[in-house]
Design a protein around this motif. Structure first.
Motif, PDB file in Angstrom:
ATOM      1  N   ARG A  58       0.832  -1.222   0.000  1.00  0.00           N
ATOM      2  CA  ARG A  58       0.000   0.000   0.000  1.00  0.00           C
ATOM      3  C   ARG A  58       0.856   1.256   0.000  1.00  0.00           C
ATOM      4  O   ARG A  58       0.542   2.228  -0.681  1.00  0.00           O
ATOM      5  N   LEU A  59       1.953   1.222   0.763  1.00  0.00           N
ATOM      6  CA  LEU A  59       2.853   2.373   0.796  1.00  0.00           C
ATOM      7  C   LEU A  59       3.442   2.619  -0.593  1.00  0.00           C
ATOM      8  O   LEU A  59       3.450   3.747  -1.081  1.00  0.00           O
ATOM      9  N   LEU A  60       3.915   1.574  -1.214  1.00  0.00           N
ATOM     10  CA  LEU A  60       4.488   1.728  -2.558  1.00  0.00           C
ATOM     11  C   LEU A  60       3.443   2.237  -3.543  1.00  0.00           C
ATOM     12  O   LEU A  60       3.730   3.098  -4.383  1.00  0.00           O
ATOM     13  N   ALA A  61       2.216   1.741  -3.447  1.00  0.00           N
ATOM     14  CA  ALA A  61       1.152   2.202  -4.345  1.00  0.00           C
ATOM     15  C   ALA A  61       0.854   3.683  -4.112  1.00  0.00           C
ATOM     16  O   ALA A  61       0.637   4.435  -5.073  1.00  0.00           O
ATOM     17  N   ARG A  62       0.836   4.123  -2.832  1.00  0.00           N
ATOM     18  CA  ARG A  62       0.606   5.539  -2.529  1.00  0.00           C
ATOM     19  C   ARG A  62       1.695   6.425  -3.119  1.00  0.00           C
ATOM     20  O   ARG A  62       1.458   7.561  -3.495  1.00  0.00           O
ATOM     21  N   LEU A  63       2.913   5.889  -3.200  1.00  0.00           N
ATOM     22  CA  LEU A  63       4.034   6.644  -3.764  1.00  0.00           C
ATOM     23  C   LEU A  63       4.110   6.509  -5.284  1.00  0.00           C
ATOM     24  O   LEU A  63       5.040   6.971  -5.916  1.00  0.00           O
ATOM     25  N   ASP A  64       3.105   5.841  -5.856  1.00  0.00           N
ATOM     26  CA  ASP A  64       3.050   5.591  -7.308  1.00  0.00           C
ATOM     27  C   ASP A  64       4.213   4.738  -7.789  1.00  0.00           C
ATOM     28  O   ASP A  64       4.700   4.908  -8.901  1.00  0.00           O
ATOM     29  N   ILE A  65       4.679   3.842  -6.943  1.00  0.00           N
ATOM     30  CA  ILE A  65       5.731   2.899  -7.319  1.00  0.00           C
ATOM     31  C   ILE A  65       5.046   1.561  -7.555  1.00  0.00           C
ATOM     32  O   ILE A  65       4.556   0.935  -6.624  1.00  0.00           O
ATOM     33  N   THR A  66       4.983   1.161  -8.798  1.00  0.00           N
ATOM     34  CA  THR A  66       4.263  -0.060  -9.153  1.00  0.00           C
ATOM     35  C   THR A  66       5.188  -1.028  -9.873  1.00  0.00           C
ATOM     36  O   THR A  66       6.186  -0.609 -10.467  1.00  0.00           O
ATOM     37  N   PRO A  67       4.862  -2.320  -9.843  1.00  0.00           N
ATOM     38  CA  PRO A  67       5.679  -3.281 -10.587  1.00  0.00           C
ATOM     39  C   PRO A  67       5.625  -2.968 -12.079  1.00  0.00           C
ATOM     40  O   PRO A  67       4.576  -2.596 -12.595  1.00  0.00           O
ATOM     41  N   GLN A  68       6.747  -3.102 -12.713  1.00  0.00           N
ATOM     42  CA  GLN A  68       6.813  -2.839 -14.149  1.00  0.00           C
ATOM     43  C   GLN A  68       6.821  -4.150 -14.915  1.00  0.00           C
ATOM     44  O   GLN A  68       7.452  -5.113 -14.511  1.00  0.00           O
TER      45      GLN A  68
END
Length: 68
Positions: A3-13
């Motif tokens: 959730r933290l990564l998603a909030r920071l707009d860091i998503t799996p590529q």
């Protein structure tokens, strides 16, 4: 953490497409012949099999700038 990564707009590529060098016959051979033998050998030796790609390796030293 997800959730933290998603909030920071860091998503799996994901790659846009498959490698053009890919050989379907070689892939099938590996899946049917090579990998089962490798898996059996690992089990016999009590080993584990891990798969990584180039993205899993750091090209520079984790210890800082090179000496010299």
């Amino acid at each position: 953490m997800g959730r933290l990564l998603a909030r920071l707009d860091i998503t799996p590529q994901k790659p846009l497409r498959r490698a053009y060098e890919r050989d379907p016959k070689a892939v099938q051979w590996w899946l049917e012949q090579t990998y089962p033998q490798l898996k059996q050998r690992a089990r016999r030796l009590g080993a584990k099999i891990f798969f990584l790609d180039e993205a899993g390796f750091q090209s520079d030293s984790p210890w800082g700038a090179p000496m010299g």
